[in-house]
Motif scaffolding. Structure first.
Motif, PDB file in Angstrom:
ATOM      1  N   GLU A 246       0.822  -1.212   0.000  1.00  0.00           N
ATOM      2  CA  GLU A 246       0.000   0.000   0.000  1.00  0.00           C
ATOM      3  C   GLU A 246       0.852   1.255   0.000  1.00  0.00           C
ATOM      4  OE1 GLU A 246      -3.247  -1.919   3.088  1.00  0.00           O
ATOM      5  OE2 GLU A 246      -3.290   0.234   2.714  1.00  0.00           O
ATOM      6  N   HIS A 247       0.322   2.288  -0.631  1.00  0.00           N
ATOM      7  CA  HIS A 247       0.991   3.600  -0.594  1.00  0.00           C
ATOM      8  C   HIS A 247      -0.001   4.653  -1.041  1.00  0.00           C
ATOM      9  CE1 HIS A 247       4.275   6.414  -0.495  1.00  0.00           C
ATOM     10  NE2 HIS A 247       4.109   6.737  -1.774  1.00  0.00           N
ATOM     11  N   GLN A 248      -0.112   5.708  -0.283  1.00  0.00           N
ATOM     12  CA  GLN A 248      -0.962   6.857  -0.613  1.00  0.00           C
ATOM     13  C   GLN A 248      -2.394   6.438  -0.926  1.00  0.00           C
ATOM     14  OE1 GLN A 248       1.232   8.828  -3.801  1.00  0.00           O
ATOM     15  NE2 GLN A 248       2.460   9.977  -2.333  1.00  0.00           N
ATOM     16  N   GLY A 249      -2.888   5.464  -0.213  1.00  0.00           N
ATOM     17  CA  GLY A 249      -4.262   5.022  -0.396  1.00  0.00           C
ATOM     18  C   GLY A 249      -4.445   3.988  -1.493  1.00  0.00           C
ATOM     19  N   PHE A 250      -3.446   3.813  -2.330  1.00  0.00           N
ATOM     20  CA  PHE A 250      -3.492   2.783  -3.370  1.00  0.00           C
ATOM     21  C   PHE A 250      -2.911   1.477  -2.815  1.00  0.00           C
ATOM     22  CE2 PHE A 250      -4.815   4.890  -7.225  1.00  0.00           C
ATOM     23  CZ  PHE A 250      -4.587   6.239  -6.970  1.00  0.00           C
ATOM     24  N   TYR A 251      -3.384   0.373  -3.350  1.00  0.00           N
ATOM     25  CA  TYR A 251      -2.837  -0.916  -2.940  1.00  0.00           C
ATOM     26  C   TYR A 251      -2.882  -1.905  -4.093  1.00  0.00           C
ATOM     27  CZ  TYR A 251      -7.811  -2.053  -2.194  1.00  0.00           C
ATOM     28  OH  TYR A 251      -9.169  -2.241  -2.356  1.00  0.00           O
ATOM     29  N   ALA A 252      -1.991  -2.884  -3.989  1.00  0.00           N
ATOM     30  CA  ALA A 252      -1.931  -3.933  -5.008  1.00  0.00           C
ATOM     31  C   ALA A 252      -1.371  -5.183  -4.360  1.00  0.00           C
ATOM     32  CB  ALA A 252      -1.048  -3.508  -6.179  1.00  0.00           C
ATOM     33  N   THR A 253      -1.796  -6.329  -4.884  1.00  0.00           N
ATOM     34  CA  THR A 253      -1.302  -7.622  -4.403  1.00  0.00           C
ATOM     35  C   THR A 253      -0.743  -8.390  -5.589  1.00  0.00           C
ATOM     36  OG1 THR A 253      -2.981  -7.667  -2.661  1.00  0.00           O
ATOM     37  CG2 THR A 253      -1.877  -9.753  -3.188  1.00  0.00           C
ATOM     38  N   LEU A 254       0.490  -8.819  -5.474  1.00  0.00           N
ATOM     39  CA  LEU A 254       1.102  -9.619  -6.530  1.00  0.00           C
ATOM     40  C   LEU A 254       0.627 -11.059  -6.416  1.00  0.00           C
ATOM     41  CD1 LEU A 254       3.156  -9.998  -8.833  1.00  0.00           C
ATOM     42  CD2 LEU A 254       4.927 -10.294  -7.085  1.00  0.00           C
ATOM     43  N   HIS A 255       0.052 -11.572  -7.482  1.00  0.00           N
ATOM     44  CA  HIS A 255      -0.379 -12.968  -7.535  1.00  0.00           C
ATOM     45  C   HIS A 255       0.399 -13.659  -8.643  1.00  0.00           C
ATOM     46  CE1 HIS A 255      -3.614 -12.478  -4.682  1.00  0.00           C
ATOM     47  NE2 HIS A 255      -4.113 -11.470  -5.374  1.00  0.00           N
ATOM     48  N   LYS A 256       1.408 -14.405  -8.246  1.00  0.00           N
ATOM     49  CA  LYS A 256       2.262 -15.047  -9.245  1.00  0.00           C
ATOM     50  C   LYS A 256       1.526 -16.154  -9.980  1.00  0.00           C
ATOM     51  CE  LYS A 256       6.659 -13.827  -7.101  1.00  0.00           C
ATOM     52  NZ  LYS A 256       7.973 -14.280  -6.586  1.00  0.00           N
ATOM     53  N   SER A 257       0.534 -16.767  -9.321  1.00  0.00           N
ATOM     54  CA  SER A 257      -0.193 -17.864  -9.967  1.00  0.00           C
ATOM     55  C   SER A 257      -0.965 -17.374 -11.186  1.00  0.00           C
ATOM     56  CB  SER A 257      -1.153 -18.517  -8.963  1.00  0.00           C
ATOM     57  OG  SER A 257      -2.086 -17.551  -8.489  1.00  0.00           O
ATOM     58  N   SER A 258      -1.419 -16.136 -11.123  1.00  0.00           N
ATOM     59  CA  SER A 258      -2.167 -15.566 -12.245  1.00  0.00           C
ATOM     60  C   SER A 258      -1.385 -14.467 -12.954  1.00  0.00           C
ATOM     61  CB  SER A 258      -3.510 -15.007 -11.772  1.00  0.00           C
ATOM     62  OG  SER A 258      -3.310 -14.015 -10.778  1.00  0.00           O
ATOM     63  N   SER A 259      -0.131 -14.253 -12.544  1.00  0.00           N
ATOM     64  CA  SER A 259       0.715 -13.205 -13.144  1.00  0.00           C
ATOM     65  C   SER A 259      -0.015 -11.864 -13.184  1.00  0.00           C
ATOM     66  CB  SER A 259       1.139 -13.609 -14.568  1.00  0.00           C
ATOM     67  OG  SER A 259       1.902 -14.772 -14.549  1.00  0.00           O
TER      68      SER A 259
END
Lengths: 114, 113
Positions: B58-71
């Motif tokens: 997370e940063h500045q209200g944005f977020y992301a999750t890396l999912h290697k199984s689905s690239s």
């Protein structure tokens, strides 16, 4: 706070002329890059240098030539500009070549070829 | 070589609504994934990055999750603001000691009041 400086901000020139762009970083980084951002905002790497050594040279026309005097400076010369060279040229730097390093971008030089 | 696919074109939202900008990638080696944001007439700058599978960054209200199984490495925010209007680039970095970023085509986010 700007730490990657580029000159000039803008440049307008005629087809066939030679242009040079300058880039300097004050971050103490080892690696510098040139990118081209076209009118569709696509960002393409052109060159990367690590400690004054050319590392990556993507498929760019031979009229483009980078030059590095030390690891804080990376210039770009275009020998005989073409209309398709109109773009924003972005300089960037990173601490090193590793995959985890963030790149810091300069404000860009906008080139218009008439 | 490496490649990346993002949500195409323009995403227009009313402020306060959630957003998800898609990013999928193909890399030869296990990558670091980056999101860069470029506001109008400004330089791209880092928004967030990750190499850890299934961990939210997370940063500045944005977020992301890396999912290697689905690239995938989709960018999300629960409530967009007018100041979020910008161009967003997803970029994997792979290749070991000679790593380079491969930028996606960018997704333009326009937030309206």
């Amino acid at each position: 706070e700007t730490a990657v400086f580029q000159t000039p901000n803008y440049h307008v020139t005629q087809v066939g002329n030679e242009v040079s762009f300058n880039c300097k970083q004050t971050l103490g980084h080892d690696t510098m890059y040139w990118y081209k951002q076209d009118s569709k905002k696509l960002l393409k790497i052109m060159f990367s240098y690590n400690n004054k050594q050319l590392i990556v040279n993507e498929t760019v026309p031979r009229r483009f030539s980078p030059q590095s005097s030390d690891k804080a400076h990376l210039n770009l010369r275009i020998k005989s500009v073409e209309p398709e060279d109109s773009a924003v040229y972005l300089c960037a730097s990173s601490p090193g070549l590793g995959v985890s390093y963030e790149q810091y971008f300069g404000p860009g030089t906008r080139l218009t070829v008439l | 070589g490496d490649s990346v696919t993002q949500t195409e074109g323009l995403v227009t939202l009313t402020k306060g609504l959630p957003v998800m900008l898609n990013c999928t990638y193909q890399t030869t080696y296990s990558p670091f994934l980056f999101w860069y944001v470029q506001h109008l007439n400004e330089a791209p700058k880092l928004l967030l990055k990750s190499s850890t599978d299934n961990k939210r960054t997370e940063h500045q209200g944005f977020y992301a999750t890396l999912h290697k199984s689905s690239s995938s490495f989709h960018l999300q925010k629960s409530s967009v603001q007018l100041s979020d209007s910008a161009l967003y680039f997803c970029a994997p970095s792979s290749g070991g000691s000679n790593a380079k970023l491969t930028f996606g085509k960018g997704t333009k986010l326009s937030v309206k009041s």
